[in-house]
Design a protein around this motif. Sequence first.
Motif, PDB file in Angstrom:
ATOM      1  N   LYS A 104       0.791  -1.213  -0.445  1.00  0.00           N
ATOM      2  CA  LYS A 104      -0.049   0.230  -0.256  1.00  0.00           C
ATOM      3  C   LYS A 104       1.141   1.740  -0.151  1.00  0.00           C
ATOM      4  O   LYS A 104       0.588   2.193  -0.274  1.00  0.00           O
TER       5      LYS A 104
ATOM      6  N   LEU B 213       0.951   4.023  -2.950  1.00  0.00           N
ATOM      7  CA  LEU B 213       0.707   5.399  -2.542  1.00  0.00           C
ATOM      8  C   LEU B 213       1.931   6.565  -2.997  1.00  0.00           C
ATOM      9  O   LEU B 213       1.857   7.641  -4.340  1.00  0.00           O
TER      10      LEU B 213
ATOM     11  N   TRP C 153      -6.957  13.893   1.592  1.00  0.00           N
ATOM     12  CA  TRP C 153      -6.199  13.175   1.333  1.00  0.00           C
ATOM     13  C   TRP C 153      -6.314  12.832   2.512  1.00  0.00           C
ATOM     14  O   TRP C 153      -5.983  11.448   3.175  1.00  0.00           O
TER      15      TRP C 153
ATOM     16  N   TRP D  90      -5.694   9.341   4.738  1.00  0.00           N
ATOM     17  CA  TRP D  90      -5.401   8.128   4.430  1.00  0.00           C
ATOM     18  C   TRP D  90      -4.803   7.724   6.195  1.00  0.00           C
ATOM     19  O   TRP D  90      -3.844   6.828   6.468  1.00  0.00           O
TER      20      TRP D  90
END
Length: 421
Positions: A321, A325, A352, A356
Amino acid sequence: MPEGQERSGSGGKPFDIDKRWFAGAWEQVRANKGGPGVDGVTLEAFGERLDDNLYKLWNRMSSGTYFPSPVKAVPIPKSGGGTRWLGVPTVADRVAQAVVARLAGAQAEQVFVEDSYGFRPGRGALDAVRAARRRCLEFDWVVDLDIAKFFDSVDHGRLLQIVEWLRWPRWAVICVERWITAPVAMPDGTSVPRDKGTPQGGVISPVLANLYLHVAFDVWMGREFPDVPFERYADDAICHCRTRMRAERLVGALRERFAEVGLELHPEKTKIVYCKDSNRRGGGLPYPTRFVFLGFEFRARTVKGPNGLYDCFLPAADPAKLAGLRQAIRAWRIPRRTAATWGDLASWLNPWARGWLGYYAAFSPWAVLPVLKYLNAKLLAWMRSKYRLRSVRRALARWDRVTRVGRGLFFHWRHTTFAHS
């Protein structure tokens, strides 16, 4: 009459459905956003004649003449390669599904078990990860389940039996049957009939998936393996066992159980994991010693305790992940946005960052720092381009002033302002 259903003054129509449910369902669909279905009608266009559209939908559903449009198939690339297909219903069909989902969700809450976390009020993925973290410290073994093509494999007959068992209103059962059998409109113009599965992308799909696995897995586990706790979020689940033999027996029993209900454990992705740490150093070979659950990698991590350093089996953001990103941040091309101001960038990045970091920094927050430093390096490069700061020393001095005075400008700066590359 089922709890929560009210007389709507339907004037002799076969089904009594409260008109007020449709206004709430529309607000839910509008908040979730999303594109048009096969009819091309957008949320904006549907909202322009909202009262008329909602009345027509209520009239068709309460009279039994409602039939959904085909589901629009939208390809979504998978991070590991391949393609995942989303099924996008029309806006009207999404509103209709939201009406049933609101009714069904309240009834389903009365039967769902404690360890089911997906798409339920007051519960979320972090709650499931938190429970898994606690149990991995207590149980030595984990069975990491992967159901192969779950949403494509749901048996329609069994699913309808489940909703009838819950005593949903007849009109809701009829709608479910029509939704799950609606054909899929492919991008090439072909129409594909469906005799099993429920497409990802519909409002009702998470509810139906939860109900199916509640019966196929949750209830079965409580009956056949009451000593094995688990966490399930939709079709993602892990089970905790005290011994290797118990874990092996569970995998075999689950293969048989899922075959009974039309599902299949993925032969490669389903695995038994040994939760190796300083207190559990041996006995796990040849089994893996890490697994990924809901975006977090569980493995032994070095932590500091009262007696010094030791290894503890803990979750942190999945490296895959984090790598994805970094690729996304690179694709944003922040250094080239020289027409933007500091405030522009903050307004763009902060929503964001809140979402996140609120998720991936919930456990072992240090794991996300390299990505945040990479983002800061891009912001530093933007600052140098915008203000033509050729000198690295002058650029860093200016960066230090900005981050010191405007510490609250960017949400992620509360974690780190380090930007040296």
